[in-house]
Design a protein around this motif. Structure first.
Motif, short mmCIF file in Angstrom:
data_model
loop_
_atom_site.label_atom_id
_atom_site.label_comp_id
_atom_site.label_asym_id
_atom_site.label_seq_id
_atom_site.Cartn_x
_atom_site.Cartn_y
_atom_site.Cartn_z
N LEU A 88 -19.45 6.38 -7.68
CA LEU A 88 -19.96 5.16 -8.31
C LEU A 88 -18.84 4.46 -9.09
N MET A 89 -18.07 5.28 -9.81
CA MET A 89 -16.97 4.72 -10.60
C MET A 89 -15.95 4.03 -9.69
N CYS A 99 -15.74 -9.63 -9.06
CA CYS A 99 -17.04 -10.19 -9.45
C CYS A 99 -17.12 -10.37 -10.97
N ASP A 100 -18.25 -10.93 -11.42
CA ASP A 100 -18.49 -11.09 -12.86
C ASP A 100 -19.45 -10.03 -13.37
N ILE A 101 -20.42 -9.67 -12.52
CA ILE A 101 -21.36 -8.62 -12.93
C ILE A 101 -21.56 -7.62 -11.79
N THR A 102 -21.75 -6.34 -12.18
CA THR A 102 -22.04 -5.30 -11.19
C THR A 102 -23.44 -4.75 -11.46
N VAL A 103 -24.10 -4.35 -10.39
CA VAL A 103 -25.34 -3.58 -10.56
C VAL A 103 -25.17 -2.33 -9.71
N SER A 104 -25.37 -1.15 -10.30
CA SER A 104 -25.27 0.08 -9.51
C SER A 104 -26.67 0.56 -9.17
N ILE A 105 -26.84 1.00 -7.93
CA ILE A 105 -28.15 1.49 -7.49
C ILE A 105 -27.93 2.57 -6.44
N ASP A 106 -28.85 3.56 -6.37
CA ASP A 106 -28.73 4.63 -5.37
C ASP A 106 -29.10 4.10 -3.99
N ALA A 167 -31.47 6.29 -15.16
CA ALA A 167 -30.51 7.05 -14.37
C ALA A 167 -29.26 6.19 -14.22
N ASP A 168 -28.80 5.96 -13.01
CA ASP A 168 -27.59 5.15 -12.89
C ASP A 168 -27.90 3.80 -12.28
#
Ligand code: UDP
Ligand code: MG
Length: 321
Positions: A88-89, A99-106, A167-168
């Motif tokens: 993920l990192m 980008c300007d924003i990140t969204v992390s998702i499984d 969670a993440d």
């Protein structure tokens, strides 16, 4: 807002042996991106970035083909399996420059993609970090739900700040990701580090669903080692407990000393018993205290070697002469 000032969104998805679920995940994420772009919430240069964490199945073939066809899809192939947190990192760091924003998702989309819109709104309202928080966990097994709850409680009691039922699945601005990269530790436990970053933080609630396909990549063993990582990366309290145990042993030794003296006076002891029982408790106490003291120093060294940043400045207004 003019079209040029819309933020570029990157959705980062770590994937480990996810060939079963990707055919469903990729179109779902893509239609979400298109919807957000159409609604004028994010820039039309927004994209999804899939990270292949050394999968042994056809995950990479699927990802690379998709990236070749779809301009809104990027794919990063890691040379080996490094685990969810590191994968993920890698994705976040790669995305932050673009980008300007990140969204992390499984990859299994157990987390509700519709909550991403709420996250983007919260970012537009000024938050740099937005946590996706599960409102309910009925779809998880009884075992998973309760071990997770127990873990959160334990972390809390050990003084580790973390967001309950998160969670993440989170939004982070690119600058928050860059700050996160400053944390040089090798045992990454993002849920513990992100709250330390500061900035304005917000929460978005959603319902967690069942895994769409494939199996959990977190069997009990991995879950336990993840929990141990979380605790030992953030807390020196277990070491302090050794010290406290040493104190308790010495107190017991004192009690036994009194008891032994009384028994000795009254004359009904087996020869050798008094000295033996007393030395066991006394020596154990001294050993535990010594270990605790050494542990304190190791705790300090441990904090130093992590070389965490001392601060992160959000804004600086220089003096104007
Ligand atoms: N994952 C990964 N590397 C690993 C294990 C898992 O990148 O070594 C990814 C996996 O593909 C998924 C996410 O981490 O996108 C979470 O895994 P999973 O859904 O199996 O965990 P659970 O939801 O059961 O806790
Ligand atoms: Mg999952």
């Amino acid at each position: 807002m003019s079209a040029t000032s819309l933020p570029i969104l990157a959705i980062v998805i770590p994937c480990y042996n996810e060939q079963e679920v990707l055919p469903a995940t990729i179109p779902a994420i893509d239609s979400l991106l298109l919807r957000l772009i159409k609604a004028g919430k994010v820039s039309d240069r927004s994209f999804a970035l899939y990270v292949n964490d050394g999968s042994r199945d056809t995950t990479w073939e699927i990802l690379s083909c998709t990236a070749a066809e779809n301009p809104r899809v990027g794919a990063l192939n890691l040379a080996a399996n490094v685990g969810h947190q590191n994968a993920l990192m890698a994705g976040l760091e790669q995305a932050a420059g673009l980008c300007d924003i990140t969204v992390s998702i499984d990859a299994d989309l157990q987390d509700d993609t519709d909550a991403i819109e709420g996250m983007v709104d919260a970012h537009a309202a000024g938050a740099d970090i937005v946590y996706g928080v599960r409102a309910r966990r009925d779809t998880d097994t009884w075992f998973k739900r309760n071990t997770a709850l127990g873990f959160y409680r334990l972390m809390q009691s050990l003084g580790v700040k973390s967001v309950y039922n998160h969670a993440d699945f989170r939004l982070m601005s690119a600058r928050a990701v860059r700050d996160l990269s400053q944390y040089g530790e090798r045992n990454l436990f993002l849920r513990g580090i992100v709250p330390l970053l500061g900035y304005r933080q917000a929460k978005v609630y959603y319902d967690r669903r069942e895994r769409m396909a494939g199996e959990s990549k977190y069997p009990l063993g991995k879950m336990l080692s993840f929990a141990v990582d979380g605790i030992t990366s953030f807390s020196v309290k277990p070491v302090r407990m050794v010290l406290a145990a040493g104190g308790v042993f010495l107190l017991v030794a004192l009690g036994i000393l009194i008891y032994v003296l009384v028994r000795y006076e009254s004359g009904n002891t087996i020869p050798g018993w008094s000295s033996l029982i007393l030395s066991i408790w006394f020596c154990s106490g001294v050993i535990l205290i010594s270990l605790g003291v050494i542990g304190e120093y190791i705790g300090k060294i441990y904090k130093e070697v992590k070389q965490r940043p001392r601060y992160s400045a959000e804004t600086f207004i220089p003096p104007r002469h």
